[in-house]
Design an enzyme around this catalytic site. Sequence first.
Site, PDB file in Angstrom:
ATOM      1  N   SER A   8      40.679  53.760  35.599  1.00 30.22           N
ATOM      2  CA  SER A   8      39.790  52.421  35.212  1.00 30.22           C
ATOM      3  C   SER A   8      40.469  51.267  35.165  1.00 30.22           C
ATOM      4  O   SER A   8      41.547  51.489  35.687  1.00 30.22           O
ATOM      5  CB  SER A   8      39.244  52.768  33.755  1.00 30.22           C
ATOM      6  OG  SER A   8      38.196  51.648  33.275  1.00 30.22           O
ATOM      7  N   THR A  53      50.954  44.835  41.098  1.00 29.16           N
ATOM      8  CA  THR A  53      50.664  45.525  42.225  1.00 29.16           C
ATOM      9  C   THR A  53      50.160  44.413  43.555  1.00 29.16           C
ATOM     10  O   THR A  53      49.865  43.289  43.023  1.00 29.16           O
ATOM     11  CB  THR A  53      49.483  46.607  42.306  1.00 29.16           C
ATOM     12  OG1 THR A  53      48.034  45.764  41.864  1.00 29.16           O
ATOM     13  CG2 THR A  53      49.862  47.527  40.985  1.00 29.16           C
TER      14      THR A  53
END
Length: 110
Positions: free
Chosen positions: A16, A63
């Site tokens: 999630s 990221t």
Amino acid sequence: AALPTLNKAGSVTFISAVSAQIAAPGVAGIGAINGMLLTVAPILAVELKPLRVNVVAPGVIDTPWWDFLPDEQRRAVFAEYAGKTPVGRIGRAEDVAEAIAFLVSNGFMT
């Protein structure tokens, strides 16, 4: 569809995200999906036992997803989020991978 092929002694781990818990423009769809995962995982853990079901919602992770921000702005956003965390930093992909590896390998966690 995959349930018949899963090892009952195994596990399913969903990923999630923090978008389930924030109110930010443009994240309604992904926020709803991530919120659903947080809600359905404990229900599935009961319904599918002894198969273990977990969900990882890691928060802000450094990221390439953040590459839409210019470098200076990304550093500022990361610094702001880091200041709000108990560990004083944002996450790394390795942090998330280690959490998932733990959940998959631990026969007690569900």
